[in-house]
Design a protein around this motif. Structure first.
Motif, PDB file in Angstrom:
ATOM      1  N   PRO A   3      -3.579   5.425  -3.967  1.00  0.00           N
ATOM      2  CA  PRO A   3      -3.963   4.962  -2.985  1.00  0.00           C
ATOM      3  C   PRO A   3      -3.418   3.520  -2.501  1.00  0.00           C
ATOM      4  O   PRO A   3      -2.585   3.220  -3.065  1.00  0.00           O
ATOM      5  CB  PRO A   3      -5.493   4.583  -3.579  1.00  0.00           C
ATOM      6  N   PRO A   4      -3.763   3.365  -1.150  1.00  0.00           N
ATOM      7  CA  PRO A   4      -2.889   2.427  -0.392  1.00  0.00           C
ATOM      8  C   PRO A   4      -3.169   0.860  -1.160  1.00  0.00           C
ATOM      9  O   PRO A   4      -4.226   0.791  -1.906  1.00  0.00           O
ATOM     10  CB  PRO A   4      -3.510   2.431   0.880  1.00  0.00           C
ATOM     11  N   ILE A   5      -2.353   0.035  -1.148  1.00  0.00           N
ATOM     12  CA  ILE A   5      -2.534  -1.348  -1.528  1.00  0.00           C
ATOM     13  C   ILE A   5      -2.973  -2.165  -0.366  1.00  0.00           C
ATOM     14  O   ILE A   5      -2.206  -1.990   0.861  1.00  0.00           O
ATOM     15  CB  ILE A   5      -1.076  -1.920  -2.058  1.00  0.00           C
ATOM     16  N   VAL A  23       2.666  -8.289  -5.719  1.00  0.00           N
ATOM     17  CA  VAL A  23       3.039  -6.951  -5.670  1.00  0.00           C
ATOM     18  C   VAL A  23       4.345  -6.655  -4.688  1.00  0.00           C
ATOM     19  O   VAL A  23       4.573  -7.419  -3.647  1.00  0.00           O
ATOM     20  CB  VAL A  23       1.906  -6.198  -4.929  1.00  0.00           C
ATOM     21  N   TYR A  24       5.544  -6.241  -5.548  1.00  0.00           N
ATOM     22  CA  TYR A  24       6.751  -5.955  -4.751  1.00  0.00           C
ATOM     23  C   TYR A  24       6.912  -4.413  -4.377  1.00  0.00           C
ATOM     24  O   TYR A  24       7.048  -3.539  -4.911  1.00  0.00           O
ATOM     25  CB  TYR A  24       7.744  -6.389  -5.592  1.00  0.00           C
ATOM     26  N   LEU A  25       6.769  -4.420  -3.111  1.00  0.00           N
ATOM     27  CA  LEU A  25       6.815  -3.010  -2.418  1.00  0.00           C
ATOM     28  C   LEU A  25       8.471  -2.670  -1.937  1.00  0.00           C
ATOM     29  O   LEU A  25       8.867  -3.681  -1.652  1.00  0.00           O
ATOM     30  CB  LEU A  25       6.239  -3.143  -1.124  1.00  0.00           C
ATOM     31  N   GLU A  58       4.900   6.031   3.370  1.00  0.00           N
ATOM     32  CA  GLU A  58       4.404   5.993   4.575  1.00  0.00           C
ATOM     33  C   GLU A  58       3.082   5.585   4.726  1.00  0.00           C
ATOM     34  O   GLU A  58       2.643   4.849   5.506  1.00  0.00           O
ATOM     35  CB  GLU A  58       4.935   7.284   5.537  1.00  0.00           C
ATOM     36  N   ALA A  59       2.147   5.962   3.693  1.00  0.00           N
ATOM     37  CA  ALA A  59       0.981   5.956   3.792  1.00  0.00           C
ATOM     38  C   ALA A  59       0.423   4.665   3.129  1.00  0.00           C
ATOM     39  O   ALA A  59      -0.514   4.051   3.654  1.00  0.00           O
ATOM     40  CB  ALA A  59       0.083   6.914   2.967  1.00  0.00           C
ATOM     41  N   SER A  60       1.228   4.182   2.427  1.00  0.00           N
ATOM     42  CA  SER A  60       0.889   2.520   1.756  1.00  0.00           C
ATOM     43  C   SER A  60       2.199   1.762   1.879  1.00  0.00           C
ATOM     44  O   SER A  60       3.140   1.798   0.727  1.00  0.00           O
ATOM     45  CB  SER A  60       0.461   3.066   0.267  1.00  0.00           C
ATOM     46  N   HIS A  61       2.622   1.046   2.671  1.00  0.00           N
ATOM     47  CA  HIS A  61       3.800   0.217   2.567  1.00  0.00           C
ATOM     48  C   HIS A  61       3.530  -1.323   3.071  1.00  0.00           C
ATOM     49  O   HIS A  61       4.279  -1.871   3.524  1.00  0.00           O
ATOM     50  CB  HIS A  61       4.745   0.753   3.698  1.00  0.00           C
ATOM     51  N   GLY A  62       2.146  -1.625   2.931  1.00  0.00           N
ATOM     52  CA  GLY A  62       1.896  -2.974   3.457  1.00  0.00           C
ATOM     53  C   GLY A  62       2.107  -3.201   4.746  1.00  0.00           C
ATOM     54  O   GLY A  62       1.388  -2.467   5.655  1.00  0.00           O
ATOM     55  N   TRP A  84       8.815  -2.215   9.899  1.00  0.00           N
ATOM     56  CA  TRP A  84       8.709  -0.953   8.818  1.00  0.00           C
ATOM     57  C   TRP A  84       9.163   0.176   9.619  1.00  0.00           C
ATOM     58  O   TRP A  84       8.928   0.384  10.942  1.00  0.00           O
ATOM     59  CB  TRP A  84       7.288  -0.413   8.545  1.00  0.00           C
ATOM     60  N   GLN A  85       9.826   1.247   9.094  1.00  0.00           N
ATOM     61  CA  GLN A  85      10.551   2.447   9.445  1.00  0.00           C
ATOM     62  C   GLN A  85      10.183   3.380   8.704  1.00  0.00           C
ATOM     63  O   GLN A  85      10.380   3.174   7.302  1.00  0.00           O
ATOM     64  CB  GLN A  85      12.054   2.245  10.227  1.00  0.00           C
ATOM     65  N   ALA A  86       9.613   4.634   9.028  1.00  0.00           N
ATOM     66  CA  ALA A  86       9.498   5.545   8.073  1.00  0.00           C
ATOM     67  C   ALA A  86      10.568   6.175   7.280  1.00  0.00           C
ATOM     68  O   ALA A  86      10.390   6.662   6.073  1.00  0.00           O
ATOM     69  CB  ALA A  86       8.951   6.795   9.169  1.00  0.00           C
ATOM     70  N   ASP A  87      11.763   5.983   7.510  1.00  0.00           N
ATOM     71  CA  ASP A  87      12.916   6.471   6.873  1.00  0.00           C
ATOM     72  C   ASP A  87      13.172   5.468   5.635  1.00  0.00           C
ATOM     73  O   ASP A  87      13.901   5.702   4.844  1.00  0.00           O
ATOM     74  CB  ASP A  87      14.203   6.645   7.518  1.00  0.00           C
ATOM     75  N   PHE A  88      12.302   4.247   5.754  1.00  0.00           N
ATOM     76  CA  PHE A  88      12.503   3.346   4.347  1.00  0.00           C
ATOM     77  C   PHE A  88      11.829   4.201   3.345  1.00  0.00           C
ATOM     78  O   PHE A  88      11.863   3.700   2.239  1.00  0.00           O
ATOM     79  CB  PHE A  88      11.848   2.101   5.001  1.00  0.00           C
ATOM     80  N   SER A  89      11.114   5.291   3.220  1.00  0.00           N
ATOM     81  CA  SER A  89      10.374   5.938   2.364  1.00  0.00           C
ATOM     82  C   SER A  89      10.572   7.324   2.086  1.00  0.00           C
ATOM     83  O   SER A  89       9.722   7.920   1.443  1.00  0.00           O
ATOM     84  CB  SER A  89       8.832   5.544   2.515  1.00  0.00           C
ATOM     85  N   ASP A  90      11.576   8.025   2.857  1.00  0.00           N
ATOM     86  CA  ASP A  90      11.827   9.324   2.842  1.00  0.00           C
ATOM     87  C   ASP A  90      12.749   9.997   1.615  1.00  0.00           C
ATOM     88  O   ASP A  90      12.869  11.275   1.602  1.00  0.00           O
ATOM     89  CB  ASP A  90      12.247   9.921   4.050  1.00  0.00           C
TER      90      ASP A  90
END
Length: 200
Positions: A5-7, A45-47, A75-79, A84-90
């Motif tokens: 779940p999201p932080i 919390v270190y994301l 994408e759903a939980s990045h603080g 932020w860019q979506a490609d940080f989590s793909d």
């Protein structure tokens, strides 16, 4: 696989992204730390974004039962959305190995694993030929006296079948270790070589 779940970040979140171009103070995705800091703060919390993080040892002095969480950004939980860019989590956050010589940590890939997806979708991956692994050839190692460590949504494996490597190495006295939605494989030797020397 399941997704954590999201932080909800207030002032406890810090941001880590190799290649960030800002001040490097960890305050948002533009000014993210370039690597996981050597000294982590209790209660934070270190994301972490996609990227290569090398081998890392968690050795911060305990402060009661205050936890430190290292979690893969999704994408759903990045603080914060700042920078932020979506490609940080793909992709994945890639480590060579993790070592623990202190207690009260959560390392959470945030996604992947579980029924139907045991070997796919993990947010954190550990891959090594062994030379960069922790503690003489293990993906994850625990020193004597470490406790209260949770490893979730992590995919750990050797780069090939040719290196004699241990999946998880513990020392008598390590306790309260929780593994969930993980895949640990391509290790050398007969079962249960993938986990040795652990007490729970």
């Amino acid at each position: 696989g399941p997704v954590e779940p999201p932080i909800v970040c207030t002032d406890q979140c810090r941001y880590v992204r190799p290649g960030a171009s800002g001040t490097g103070d960890g305050s948002d995705w533009t000014h993210a730390f370039l690597a996981l800091p050597a000294a982590l703060e209790r209660g934070k919390v270190y994301l972490i974004a996609d990227g290569s993080y090398g081998a890392y040892t968690f050795d911060d002095a305990a402060s009661g039962t205050e936890w430190i969480t290292v979690r893969k950004a999704t994408e759903a939980s990045h603080g914060t959305d700042a920078g932020w860019q979506a490609d940080f989590s793909d992709g994945v956050a890639l480590f060579d190995g993790l070592g623990f010589s202190s207690s009260y940590y959560v390392v959470d890939g945030a996604k992947g694993g579980g029924p139907g997806a045991w070997l796919s979708g993990h947010g954190i991956e550990i891959v090594s030929t062994g030379a960069a692994c922790k503690d003489n050839g293990s993906f994850i190692s625990f020193a004597a006296g470490t406790s209260n460590v949770t490893i979730k949504h992590v995919h750990a494996h050797a780069a090939s079948n040719d290196y004699p490597i241990t999946g998880v190495k513990g020392t008598n006295g390590a306790s309260e270790l929780v593994f969930s939605f993980d895949a640990i494989h391509t290790t050398f030797g007969r079962w249960p070589r993938y986990i040795v020397g652990m007490s729970s």
